[in-house]
Design a protein around this motif. Structure first.
Motif, PDB file in Angstrom:
ATOM      1  N   ASN A   3       0.809  -1.226   0.000  1.00  0.00           N
ATOM      2  CA  ASN A   3       0.000   0.000   0.000  1.00  0.00           C
ATOM      3  C   ASN A   3       0.838   1.270   0.000  1.00  0.00           C
ATOM      4  N   VAL A   4       1.889   1.265  -0.788  1.00  0.00           N
ATOM      5  CA  VAL A   4       2.694   2.469  -0.974  1.00  0.00           C
ATOM      6  C   VAL A   4       2.257   3.125  -2.276  1.00  0.00           C
ATOM      7  N   THR A   5       1.888   4.390  -2.199  1.00  0.00           N
ATOM      8  CA  THR A   5       1.518   5.146  -3.388  1.00  0.00           C
ATOM      9  C   THR A   5       2.769   5.740  -4.012  1.00  0.00           C
ATOM     10  N   GLU A   6       2.994   5.430  -5.289  1.00  0.00           N
ATOM     11  CA  GLU A   6       4.167   5.949  -5.995  1.00  0.00           C
ATOM     12  C   GLU A   6       3.843   7.308  -6.606  1.00  0.00           C
ATOM     13  N   VAL A   7       4.693   8.278  -6.332  1.00  0.00           N
ATOM     14  CA  VAL A   7       4.480   9.660  -6.770  1.00  0.00           C
ATOM     15  C   VAL A   7       5.745  10.149  -7.469  1.00  0.00           C
ATOM     16  N   SER A   8       5.573  10.924  -8.536  1.00  0.00           N
ATOM     17  CA  SER A   8       6.701  11.586  -9.205  1.00  0.00           C
ATOM     18  C   SER A   8       6.629  13.084  -8.926  1.00  0.00           C
ATOM     19  N   ALA A   9       7.779  13.692  -8.705  1.00  0.00           N
ATOM     20  CA  ALA A   9       7.832  15.132  -8.457  1.00  0.00           C
ATOM     21  C   ALA A   9       8.970  15.733  -9.267  1.00  0.00           C
ATOM     22  N   GLY A  10       8.721  16.888  -9.860  1.00  0.00           N
ATOM     23  CA  GLY A  10       9.706  17.525 -10.718  1.00  0.00           C
ATOM     24  C   GLY A  10      10.439  18.663 -10.048  1.00  0.00           C
ATOM     25  N   VAL A  11      11.748  18.614 -10.070  1.00  0.00           N
ATOM     26  CA  VAL A  11      12.578  19.746  -9.642  1.00  0.00           C
ATOM     27  C   VAL A  11      12.940  20.476 -10.935  1.00  0.00           C
ATOM     28  N   ILE A  12      12.105  21.459 -11.278  1.00  0.00           N
ATOM     29  CA  ILE A  12      12.163  22.111 -12.583  1.00  0.00           C
ATOM     30  C   ILE A  12      12.981  23.396 -12.467  1.00  0.00           C
ATOM     31  N   TYR A  13      14.170  23.386 -13.079  1.00  0.00           N
ATOM     32  CA  TYR A  13      15.068  24.541 -13.025  1.00  0.00           C
ATOM     33  C   TYR A  13      14.856  25.437 -14.246  1.00  0.00           C
ATOM     34  N   ASP A  14      15.011  26.754 -14.026  1.00  0.00           N
ATOM     35  CA  ASP A  14      15.051  27.654 -15.179  1.00  0.00           C
ATOM     36  C   ASP A  14      16.508  27.997 -15.483  1.00  0.00           C
ATOM     37  N   ASP A  15      16.732  28.867 -16.474  1.00  0.00           N
ATOM     38  CA  ASP A  15      18.096  29.197 -16.888  1.00  0.00           C
ATOM     39  C   ASP A  15      18.872  29.954 -15.817  1.00  0.00           C
ATOM     40  N   GLY A  16      18.158  30.547 -14.863  1.00  0.00           N
ATOM     41  CA  GLY A  16      18.821  31.272 -13.786  1.00  0.00           C
ATOM     42  C   GLY A  16      19.051  30.441 -12.550  1.00  0.00           C
ATOM     43  N   GLY A  17      18.772  29.137 -12.626  1.00  0.00           N
ATOM     44  CA  GLY A  17      18.985  28.259 -11.482  1.00  0.00           C
ATOM     45  C   GLY A  17      17.864  28.263 -10.473  1.00  0.00           C
ATOM     46  N   ARG A  18      16.752  28.934 -10.810  1.00  0.00           N
ATOM     47  CA  ARG A  18      15.598  28.941  -9.908  1.00  0.00           C
ATOM     48  C   ARG A  18      14.758  27.686 -10.119  1.00  0.00           C
ATOM     49  N   ILE A  19      14.008  27.332  -9.077  1.00  0.00           N
ATOM     50  CA  ILE A  19      13.217  26.104  -9.082  1.00  0.00           C
ATOM     51  C   ILE A  19      11.743  26.457  -8.964  1.00  0.00           C
ATOM     52  N   LEU A  20      10.908  25.814  -9.782  1.00  0.00           N
ATOM     53  CA  LEU A  20       9.464  26.034  -9.746  1.00  0.00           C
ATOM     54  C   LEU A  20       8.850  25.231  -8.607  1.00  0.00           C
ATOM     55  N   ILE A  21       8.076  25.895  -7.755  1.00  0.00           N
ATOM     56  CA  ILE A  21       7.339  25.223  -6.685  1.00  0.00           C
ATOM     57  C   ILE A  21       5.878  25.646  -6.751  1.00  0.00           C
ATOM     58  N   CYS A  22       5.006  24.799  -6.220  1.00  0.00           N
ATOM     59  CA  CYS A  22       3.565  25.015  -6.312  1.00  0.00           C
ATOM     60  C   CYS A  22       2.930  24.905  -4.931  1.00  0.00           C
ATOM     61  N   ARG A  23       1.909  25.706  -4.704  1.00  0.00           N
ATOM     62  CA  ARG A  23       1.181  25.633  -3.432  1.00  0.00           C
ATOM     63  C   ARG A  23      -0.122  24.867  -3.645  1.00  0.00           C
ATOM     64  N   ARG A  24      -0.328  23.841  -2.833  1.00  0.00           N
ATOM     65  CA  ARG A  24      -1.515  23.014  -2.971  1.00  0.00           C
ATOM     66  C   ARG A  24      -2.775  23.809  -2.615  1.00  0.00           C
ATOM     67  N   ALA A  25      -3.848  23.486  -3.289  1.00  0.00           N
ATOM     68  CA  ALA A  25      -5.105  24.189  -3.054  1.00  0.00           C
ATOM     69  C   ALA A  25      -5.668  23.833  -1.681  1.00  0.00           C
ATOM     70  N   ALA A  26      -6.386  24.785  -1.074  1.00  0.00           N
ATOM     71  CA  ALA A  26      -7.062  24.522   0.190  1.00  0.00           C
ATOM     72  C   ALA A  26      -8.092  23.415  -0.024  1.00  0.00           C
ATOM     73  N   GLY A  27      -8.244  22.560   0.967  1.00  0.00           N
ATOM     74  CA  GLY A  27      -9.219  21.483   0.860  1.00  0.00           C
ATOM     75  C   GLY A  27      -8.636  20.183   0.387  1.00  0.00           C
ATOM     76  N   LYS A  28      -7.449  20.215  -0.224  1.00  0.00           N
ATOM     77  CA  LYS A  28      -6.760  18.992  -0.614  1.00  0.00           C
ATOM     78  C   LYS A  28      -5.891  18.510   0.543  1.00  0.00           C
ATOM     79  N   SER A  29      -5.430  17.257   0.460  1.00  0.00           N
ATOM     80  CA  SER A  29      -4.475  16.793   1.461  1.00  0.00           C
ATOM     81  C   SER A  29      -3.251  17.708   1.432  1.00  0.00           C
ATOM     82  N   ASN A  30      -2.722  18.004   2.619  1.00  0.00           N
ATOM     83  CA  ASN A  30      -1.610  18.963   2.733  1.00  0.00           C
ATOM     84  C   ASN A  30      -1.982  20.313   2.129  1.00  0.00           C
ATOM     85  N   GLY A  31      -3.248  20.689   2.269  1.00  0.00           N
ATOM     86  CA  GLY A  31      -3.736  21.935   1.684  1.00  0.00           C
ATOM     87  C   GLY A  31      -2.916  23.139   2.098  1.00  0.00           C
TER      88      GLY A  31
END
Length: 217
Positions: A3-31
């Motif tokens: 019962n392990v859920t497999e998840v993929s996550a992207g460490v998405i870099y731009d040309d300046g070395g910055r990383i894209l991160i996202c904030r989960r919507a309210a009401g979802k798990s880890n909202g």
């Protein structure tokens, strides 16, 4: 392990070395926690193909996966996830806010300012020097501010603990919704202070001539 859920996550870099991160919507798990974009694997998918699909569906972008950075196994209440983190870059498209509450693109050492979901937070030290430093400074650790380097012998005899502090721990600034470090002075009235987490963990500003490398160490 079952019962392990497999998840993929992207460490998405731009040309300046910055990383894209996202904030989960309210009401979802880890909202309202922050995360690296991605999602659950479907039948027949490997980690990379899952991430490409999830980024297309959730962000409107096509990514190229470059390599695997590691994985984290974490038990949330009622479920266990294994998150595989993949370094990638955007090939096509402009990032769209489709499912998340917010997006940000930050330098690796600024990641510590954001409250991440637990599995993603456990991964941060692999891509952020600041996150590594935070992990080495648990509550109760005593640190010195770099200004102590400039105290005279007479000043330190009069106040041996000048510019020394005990770490209380991390907190969330409710005005900014960013993480801060809370620390207590070991001199004077022993007041409590806060500072943005990335600033607390940062090197001494250039040109200050201090002997220590970091602002607090």
């Amino acid at each position: 392990m079952e019962n392990v859920t497999e998840v993929s996550a992207g460490v998405i870099y731009d040309d300046g070395g910055r990383i894209l991160i996202c904030r989960r919507a309210a009401g979802k798990s880890n909202g309202l926690c922050w995360e690296f974009p991605g999602g659950k694997r479907e039948a027949g998918e490997d980690a990379a193909s899952c991430l490409v699909r999830e980024c297309r569906e959730e962000l409107g972008i096509t990514v190229a996966v470059e390599d695997e950075l590691g994985s984290v196994l974490h038990a949330y209440p009622g479920r266990t996830v294994r998150v595989t983190f993949l370094r990638c870059r955007i090939l096509f498209g402009k990032v769209e806010l489709r499912e998340h509450a917010a997006l940000a693109c930050v330098l690796p050492d600024e990641l510590v300012d954001y409250p991440f979901s637990a599995a993603d937070a456990a991964f941060l030290p692999r891509v952020s020097t600041a996150a590594n430093r935070e992990a080495s400074l648990p509550a109760g650790t005593v640190v010195s501010h770099f200004k102590r380097d400039f105290c005279s012998a007479d000043e330190l005899r009069a106040e041996p603990e000048q510019y020394r502090y005990e770490i209380v721990g991390a907190a969330i600034d409710t005005a900014t919704e960013r993480r801060v470090m809370v620390y207590r002075a070991l001199y004077g009235a022993g007041g409590l202070f806060t500072r943005p987490m990335s600033e607390f963990l940062s090197p001494v500003p250039a040109g200050r001539g201090a002997m220590q490398k970091y602002r607090f160490e």
